[in-house]
Write an enzyme that holds these catalytic residues in place. Structure first.
Site, PDB file in Angstrom:
ATOM      1  N   GLY A 173     -27.204 -13.480 -25.747  1.00  0.00           N
ATOM      2  CA  GLY A 173     -27.964 -14.270 -26.730  1.00  0.00           C
ATOM      3  C   GLY A 173     -28.440 -13.470 -27.923  1.00  0.00           C
ATOM      4  O   GLY A 173     -29.230 -13.949 -28.727  1.00  0.00           O
TER       5      GLY A 173
ATOM      6  N   LEU B 277     -24.339 -10.550 -30.055  1.00  0.00           N
ATOM      7  CA  LEU B 277     -23.425  -9.412 -29.884  1.00  0.00           C
ATOM      8  C   LEU B 277     -22.193  -9.803 -29.068  1.00  0.00           C
ATOM      9  O   LEU B 277     -21.489  -8.962 -28.528  1.00  0.00           O
ATOM     10  CB  LEU B 277     -24.159  -8.247 -29.209  1.00  0.00           C
ATOM     11  CG  LEU B 277     -25.331  -7.685 -30.035  1.00  0.00           C
ATOM     12  CD1 LEU B 277     -26.051  -6.597 -29.262  1.00  0.00           C
ATOM     13  CD2 LEU B 277     -24.839  -7.142 -31.372  1.00  0.00           C
TER      14      LEU B 277
ATOM     15  N   SER C  39     -21.658 -11.421 -26.117  1.00  0.00           N
ATOM     16  CA  SER C  39     -21.506 -11.238 -24.676  1.00  0.00           C
ATOM     17  C   SER C  39     -20.444 -12.201 -24.150  1.00  0.00           C
ATOM     18  O   SER C  39     -19.729 -11.888 -23.197  1.00  0.00           O
ATOM     19  CB  SER C  39     -22.843 -11.481 -23.977  1.00  0.00           C
ATOM     20  OG  SER C  39     -23.345 -12.754 -24.319  1.00  0.00           O
TER      21      SER C  39
ATOM     22  N   ASP D 210     -14.688 -12.612 -32.854  1.00  0.00           N
ATOM     23  CA  ASP D 210     -15.332 -11.876 -31.764  1.00  0.00           C
ATOM     24  C   ASP D 210     -14.303 -11.316 -30.792  1.00  0.00           C
ATOM     25  O   ASP D 210     -14.376 -10.153 -30.377  1.00  0.00           O
ATOM     26  CB  ASP D 210     -16.313 -12.797 -31.022  1.00  0.00           C
ATOM     27  CG  ASP D 210     -17.285 -13.488 -31.972  1.00  0.00           C
ATOM     28  OD1 ASP D 210     -17.447 -12.990 -33.090  1.00  0.00           O
ATOM     29  OD2 ASP D 210     -17.861 -14.507 -31.577  1.00  0.00           O
TER      30      ASP D 210
HETATM   31  C1  GLA Z   1     -19.870 -16.564 -34.108  1.00  0.00           C
HETATM   32  C2  GLA Z   1     -18.453 -17.052 -33.873  1.00  0.00           C
HETATM   33  C3  GLA Z   1     -17.472 -16.313 -34.765  1.00  0.00           C
HETATM   34  C4  GLA Z   1     -17.911 -16.337 -36.217  1.00  0.00           C
HETATM   35  C5  GLA Z   1     -19.384 -15.952 -36.349  1.00  0.00           C
HETATM   36  C6  GLA Z   1     -19.902 -16.118 -37.739  1.00  0.00           C
HETATM   37  O1  GLA Z   1     -19.993 -15.228 -33.704  1.00  0.00           O
HETATM   38  O2  GLA Z   1     -18.097 -16.875 -32.527  1.00  0.00           O
HETATM   39  O3  GLA Z   1     -16.181 -16.872 -34.602  1.00  0.00           O
HETATM   40  O4  GLA Z   1     -17.643 -17.571 -36.802  1.00  0.00           O
HETATM   41  O5  GLA Z   1     -20.206 -16.709 -35.477  1.00  0.00           O
HETATM   42  O6  GLA Z   1     -19.323 -15.180 -38.579  1.00  0.00           O
END
Ligand code: GLA
Length: 389
Positions: free
Chosen positions: A129, A132, A134, A179
């Site tokens: 949360g 980062l 997770s 991510d």
């Molecule tokens: C979250 C989403 C990503 C991206 C960011 C904003 O982390 O999982 O795909 O859109 O928000 O940059």
């Protein structure tokens, strides 16, 4: 020897009564710059961090998937070919979602792994949360393990796509591919510069330590959830803006199109568009400056990114703004909120000799404002997903 990896194997054995076939790990990520650009086919520049999630896995012969974890008492058991979006899956939607996605991608290639179910136990030291990722760390650890055990032969880019697909379809969060890409493609001391249109990735040296800098995470403890409406409504506004401008995605626009955009749409939609267009330019400039003039020259771009999210994209909260302003006032070179927004963490690129001043000032300022006590800690750029043993 990695203690948490071995602990995960021992916990697997205690839970399921036999040893796993192996343990795979994947890192969380922090985004240095390029926010809400991924689903607009734009540029992002995250890096994998030195906090990881571990997945101990073994295949089964009966098509059942069983997942358990150290962070929840709930274990989940479901036939692989029956995985679908279901609120009661809770955290298990991440590992089950990516298993479902790998199978779906394999079906397109005429293959089917659903007869080989699996047992999986998950441990993690990625804060949950905090913005980062997770969740991506879970997806990528499980994806890397299943890809190997099923001999699925997917590339790292395809595994990133599987993580995103599982998250979109089974978790129900309309997130982009940043991510998972960071978690799979990360390299120590490097950022992952990703073009979300071509999916071409280049790793770029960060050089923080060499320049006497550390990246501080300020976890505001304000909960953010990507399945809530704010993320989806921003995404929808970007799609509206692209449609009004008659382009397939906001990536196709540059700053020279902004005057026309302003004339063509509501002020709110225009400001969403403006954020994405200017943020893409800031990512390119950040990469250029890192390569040419070093990390101390990227601070103003980080702060410009923050202001754009605060004022135009409107996804910051008071705690994030306070973290950023306090860090800058006490010696950070640059600071911004990071991740999806509406809570989570801010980052502050900070000279080593100012770390304790920035940290203590943030604690003091949060207390003075009556906010919950944040967590402040440094992260470094680490390797992407890997097999531990
Ligand atoms: C979250 C989403 C990503 C991206 C960011 C904003 O982390 O999982 O795909 O859109 O928000 O940059």
């Amino acid at each position: 020897m990695n203690a948490l990896a071995h602990q995960t194997a021992a916990e697997f054995e205690a839970r399921f009564g036999y040893a796993p076939a192996g343990v795979w790990s994947a890192p969380g990520r922090v985004n240095l710059i390029g926010e809400h650009t991924d689903y607009n086919e734009g540029f992002v520049f995250p890096f994998a961090i030195n906090r990881r999630t571990y997945a101990a896995i073994a295949l089964r012969a009966d098509g059942i998937a069983r997942v358990a974890s150290a962070f929840s008492a709930d274990a989940h058991e479901v036939p692989l070919d029956k995985i679908k979006r279901d609120e009661s899956l809770d955290w298990a939607a991440y590992p089950l979602g990516v298993a479902w996605a790998i199978n779906r991608m394999a079906t397109e290639l005429g293959r089917d792994f659903s007869a080989a179910g699996f047992d999986c136990f998950i441990e993690s030291d990625v804060p949950v949360g905090a913005g980062l990722s997770s969740s991506a760390a879970i997806e990528c650890a499980v994806a890397t393990g299943l890809n190997e055990l099923w001999d699925a032969g997917l590339t790292r880019s395809e595994l990133a796509r599987a993580g995103q697909l599982g998250e979109n379809e089974i978790v129900g969060a309309p997130t982009g591919i940043m991510d998972q890409s960071a978690s799979l493609l990360g390299v120590a001391d490097h950022g992952v510069f990703l073009d979300c249109r071509s999916l071409e990735a280049e790793v770029v040296e960060l050089g923080f330590a060499r320049d006497g800098l550390e990246l501080l995470i300020i976890d505001t403890k304000v909960a953010h959830r990507l399945v809530d409406g704010g993320y989806a409504s921003r995404r929808a506004a970007c799609e509206d803006g692209a449609a009004i401008m008659n382009v397939s995605s906001l990536r196709e626009l540059t700053e020279s199109d902004l005057a026309a955009a302003e004339a063509a749409m509501t002020n709110v939609t225009y400001r969403r568009v403006k954020h994405v267009v200017t943020e893409n330019a800031r990512v390119l400039e950040t990469v250029r400056r890192l390569q040419e003039t070093g990390p101390r020259s990227i601070g103003e771009l980080m702060y410009a990114s923050h202001k754009s999210m605060r004022d135009d994209f409107e996804i910051s909260v008071d705690e994030l703004d306070t973290a950023v302003e306090t860090a800058l006032r006490h010696g950070a070179v640059g600071a911004r909120m990071t991740g999806g927004g509406f809570g989570g963490a801010a980052i502050a690129l900070t000279p080593i000799e100012r770390i304790s001043e920035v940290t203590n000032s943030v604690y003091a300022e949060f207390e003075a404002c009556g906010y919950a006590r944040p967590d402040v800690f440094a992260v470094s750029a680490a390797e992407g997903a890997t097999r531990e043993f």
